[in-house]
Design a protein around this motif. Structure first.
Motif, mmCIF file in Angstrom:
data_model
loop_
_atom_site.group_PDB
_atom_site.id
_atom_site.type_symbol
_atom_site.label_atom_id
_atom_site.label_comp_id
_atom_site.label_asym_id
_atom_site.label_seq_id
_atom_site.Cartn_x
_atom_site.Cartn_y
_atom_site.Cartn_z
ATOM 1 N N GLU A 230 0.707 -1.258 -0.020
ATOM 2 C CA GLU A 230 -0.117 0.028 -0.019
ATOM 3 C C GLU A 230 0.718 1.266 -0.052
ATOM 4 O OE1 GLU A 230 -1.562 -1.308 3.479
ATOM 5 O OE2 GLU A 230 -1.155 0.624 4.630
ATOM 6 N N ARG B 3 1.986 3.230 -4.136
ATOM 7 C CA ARG B 3 1.255 4.564 -4.202
ATOM 8 C C ARG B 3 1.516 5.436 -5.355
ATOM 9 N NH1 ARG B 3 1.871 7.839 1.190
ATOM 10 N NH2 ARG B 3 -0.017 8.953 0.411
ATOM 11 N N ARG C 39 -10.049 2.839 -5.952
ATOM 12 C CA ARG C 39 -9.598 1.650 -5.383
ATOM 13 C C ARG C 39 -10.718 0.632 -5.265
ATOM 14 N NH1 ARG C 39 -4.965 2.348 -2.748
ATOM 15 N NH2 ARG C 39 -4.059 4.372 -1.868
#
Ligand code: XMP
Length: 504
Positions: free
Chosen positions: A375, A379, A415
């Protein structure tokens, strides 16, 4: 061990470097007229001469130094680079009055450059001049209808040239051709993430020894990986995260908790007021960058006085920043990307930029070797000046708040729909435009938000992302519903070039 690329100003030079990295070969770009001593610093096993917008018939067109051409290393010339190489050895040329730009087919391919490849293949051409006569000892290795000498090399294969561009994706076998050249030149192919990590740890330890390092952390992939690298290398450092008030929704908390998990001790400086004050009344993008750069300098200066002394300032500068800001001779400076400009000179710091030869995907791989969670590692890039360069016109707390909420809707939706990792970068822009709308029975006059999503491999060129229409429809509705100040949402369908990724 490396391949050095002599840059004569081609728009594709950085792609040559990328292709070589993909072939596990370290590559560095230097100016086309660099002296041999500068080239030798990279301990090259071969040289590649790039293309150029120039013509060898032009007076003053750039040339490699004669000592470089005589250095005895294997060389591959691409387009203009092929002309330079064969010119020096006695070749002759036709001066085209018409450019050949676009797809072409080469046929009768033969010899080591085309080993394992079909006899005819599509290639990307972009030239006016061409080789008419090869130097003695050279042989033709491919032809096209308009270009009888589309590829050539010496009998031992140590010198070679191609008229087309193997580095662009429009030449589907281009990477294989480059691989064949590396094989012909006997270049080592050992540039792998774990080797990169070992090399960087060695470099950092050798350079820093017992000194102290101040690290500016933005929370982005590069500075986060840098913090992890310094921690891994056991280098004594002080990590500072500046909250300039231009961060995205929830970003400060995210960065703080991620760094905590990584065992990086982080000090957050709340400098929101300072940055907003400095940005008051400024509308020009480069003025904004300068004001933000100066405010960063101030914050770091205070931090250095409070917690110093420090000898090094560590920054997560990447190779594309180095290429884009140094550029080839005569290249225009499009944006000033540097993060904390001016600081090292004022405080007598030495810069520590271990990633200045890496591309973003290499840093992400390094992050994987260092155990960074996906994560963080995966990014999207986020610019140092933050949302300030996504607000056209003046940056005010109200406008920041609108953009932050709209951006969060877009990113959350990406997302939720599994699209986040399919794009290189996605962002919302607050335009300076208000637009008429209708809501219920009433007239509205809301802000216009532009959404931008791009695909790219390094941010230097990018295509607008063809997100599904239903998704765009969903996001537009969602932003209008949840951010009532917004009356209209548009999607940016411009690639880079001609547009840049950020709007400012
Ligand atoms: P552009 O807009 O130049 O962006 O196509 C290419 C990449 O660089 C980022 N970018 C910046 N990063 N300071 C930064 O640290 C800056 O001033 C800056 N401007 C653009 C941009 O987000 C993209 O990833």
């Amino acid at each position: 061990m490396s391949v050095v690329i002599l840059d004569f100003g081609s728009q594709y030079t950085h792609l040559i470097a990328r292709r070589l990295r993909e072939l596990n070969t370290f590559s560095a770009v230097v100016s086309g007229d660099a002296p041999l001593a500068e080239i030798e610093r990279y301990r090259p096993q071969a040289l590649i001469l790039s293309g150029s917008p120039a013509s060898i018939f032009e007076r003053g067109a750039p040339r490699p130094q004669p000592e470089v051409l005589r250095c005895g290393l294997p060389m591959l010339g691409i387009c203009y680079g092929m002309h330079c190489l064969t010119e020096a050895l006695g070749g002759a040329f036709v001066h085209g009055d018409r450019r050949e730009d676009g797809r072409a087919t080469v046929f009768h391919t033969r010899g080591p450059l085309f080993r394992g490849l079909p006899e005819s293949m599509p290639v990307w051409m972009s030239h006016a001049d061409a080789v008419k006569e090869l130097p003695s000892g050279w042989q033709t290795a491919a032809s096209s209808t308009d270009c009888p000498i589309a590829a050539a090399h010496t009998a031992d294969g140590r010198l070679a040239g191609v008229q087309f561009h193997p580095e662009v994706t429009h030449t589907p076998h281009g990477t294989a051709i480059l691989r064949n050249f590396l094989d012909m030149a006997g270049v080592e192919r050992a540039w792998t993430p774990s080797n990169i990590l070992d090399t960087l740890v060695d470099q950092v330890r050798t350079k820093v020894v017992t000194n102290r390092v101040l690290l500016g952390l933005s929370g982005g992939v590069d500075s986060t990986t840098l913090a992890a690298l310094l921690a891994h290398a056991g280098v004594d450092h002080h990590a500072v995260f500046v909250d300039h008030g231009l961060l995205r929704a929830g970003e400060r908390r995210q960065v703080e908790s991620a760094m905590h998990t990584q065992g990086v001790s982080l000090v957050t400086v709340d400098a929101q007021k300072l940055f907003l004050n400095r940005l008051k009344g400024i509308t020009d993008p480069e003025d904004k960058r300068r004001a933000i750069g100066a405010a960063f300098v101030e914050v770091f200066e205070q931090e250095a006085l409070r917690r110093g002394p420090f000898d090094f300032l560590a920054q997560g500068t990447l190779y594309p920043d180095v290429i884009e800001s140094a550029g080839a001779k005569g290249a225009a400076n499009i944006k000033s990307h540097h993060n904390v400009g001016g600081l090292p000179e004022r405080l007598g710091f030495e810069l520590l930029e271990p990633f200045r030869f890496l591309f973003k995907d290499e840093v992400r791989e390094l992050g994987r070797c260092l155990g960074l969670p996906d994560e963080l590692r995966l990014r999207h890039p986020f610019p140092g000046p933050g949302l300030a360069v996504r607000i056209l016109g003046e940056v005010t707390p109200e406008r920041l708040d609108i953009l932050r909420r709209a951006d969060a809707q877009f990113i959350d939706a990406l997302r939720e729909h599994g699209l986040y990792s399919q794009v290189w970068q996605a962002l919302a822009v607050l335009t300076p435009v208000r637009s008429t709308g209708v809501s219920g029975d009433g007239r509205t006059y809301g802000h216009v938000i532009a959404l931008r999503a791009v695909t790219s491999s390094d941010g230097m060129t990018a295509d607008w992302a063809q997100l599904p229409q239903e998704f765009l429809d969903h996001v537009a509705g969602r932003i209008i519903r949840r951010v009532p100040e917004v009356g209209r949402v548009v999607y940016d369908i411009t690639s880079k070039p001609p547009a840049t990724i950020e709007w400012e």
